[in-house]
Design a protein around this motif. Sequence first.
Motif, short mmCIF file in Angstrom:
data_model
loop_
_atom_site.label_atom_id
_atom_site.label_comp_id
_atom_site.label_asym_id
_atom_site.label_seq_id
_atom_site.Cartn_x
_atom_site.Cartn_y
_atom_site.Cartn_z
N ARG A 5 1.08 -1.24 0.10
CA ARG A 5 0.09 0.17 0.06
C ARG A 5 0.88 1.12 0.09
O ARG A 5 0.54 2.45 -0.85
CB ARG A 5 -0.80 -0.03 1.30
N SER A 15 -5.51 6.06 -3.95
CA SER A 15 -6.57 4.90 -3.48
C SER A 15 -7.46 4.97 -4.06
O SER A 15 -8.63 3.97 -3.52
CB SER A 15 -5.77 4.61 -2.15
N THR A 16 -8.20 6.29 -4.82
CA THR A 16 -9.30 5.87 -5.24
C THR A 16 -9.99 5.32 -6.59
O THR A 16 -10.42 5.07 -7.08
CB THR A 16 -10.07 7.52 -5.05
N LYS A 18 -9.62 1.69 -9.04
CA LYS A 18 -10.19 0.74 -8.44
C LYS A 18 -8.67 -0.03 -8.90
O LYS A 18 -8.59 -1.14 -8.57
CB LYS A 18 -11.41 0.23 -9.25
N PHE A 20 -5.72 0.44 -7.76
CA PHE A 20 -4.99 0.44 -6.90
C PHE A 20 -4.94 -0.69 -5.93
O PHE A 20 -4.71 -0.84 -6.01
CB PHE A 20 -5.53 1.97 -5.87
N HIS A 21 -6.62 -0.45 -6.31
CA HIS A 21 -7.12 -2.26 -4.77
C HIS A 21 -6.61 -3.61 -5.74
O HIS A 21 -6.05 -4.72 -5.25
CB HIS A 21 -8.29 -1.89 -4.70
N PHE A 22 -6.56 -3.10 -6.79
CA PHE A 22 -6.59 -4.56 -7.74
C PHE A 22 -4.75 -4.95 -7.76
O PHE A 22 -4.23 -5.45 -7.79
CB PHE A 22 -7.16 -4.14 -9.52
N LEU A 24 -2.92 -3.96 -4.99
CA LEU A 24 -2.37 -4.74 -4.03
C LEU A 24 -2.82 -5.96 -3.98
O LEU A 24 -2.07 -6.52 -3.66
CB LEU A 24 -3.76 -4.01 -3.20
N TYR A 25 -4.28 -6.24 -4.29
CA TYR A 25 -4.55 -8.10 -4.46
C TYR A 25 -3.67 -8.30 -5.02
O TYR A 25 -2.96 -9.20 -4.71
CB TYR A 25 -6.23 -8.20 -5.21
N PHE A 52 -12.94 -9.49 -6.43
CA PHE A 52 -14.33 -8.46 -6.24
C PHE A 52 -15.11 -8.34 -7.56
O PHE A 52 -15.59 -7.42 -7.19
CB PHE A 52 -12.78 -7.56 -7.31
#
Length: 108
Positions: A5, A15-16, A18, A20-22, A24-25, A52
């Motif tokens: 992160r 981090s806003t 998507k 970013f989260h993809f 990260l995972y 997701f």
Amino acid sequence: MQKIRILLLKLGVRSTLKGFHFLLYALQLCLSSEEYLLSVYKTLYVDIAEHFGTSRDNVEHCIRTAITNCWYKGNRELLIKIAGYKLKQKPANGEFIDILYNYLSQAG
């Protein structure tokens, strides 16, 4: 996960997004099994999409958007430093994931 992160945020990936989260995972999965690096589109994206509740193509698109954001608005110098070689153009999704994976796995 916190290390990933922080790295993404330092690179200027917001981090806003998507993507970013993809990412990260994706990096968590790659760090748990290097095999994901050998089959980014057919395996990594499929597992991210499943997690997701979206499509593999959406995962690819959102990650590409996050990388574009990093390249044009983020910390390109840090990305080049992490890569360890001169990036003449924006890295493709697989290359970007590989660069971050290698950096994170060396960092311990």
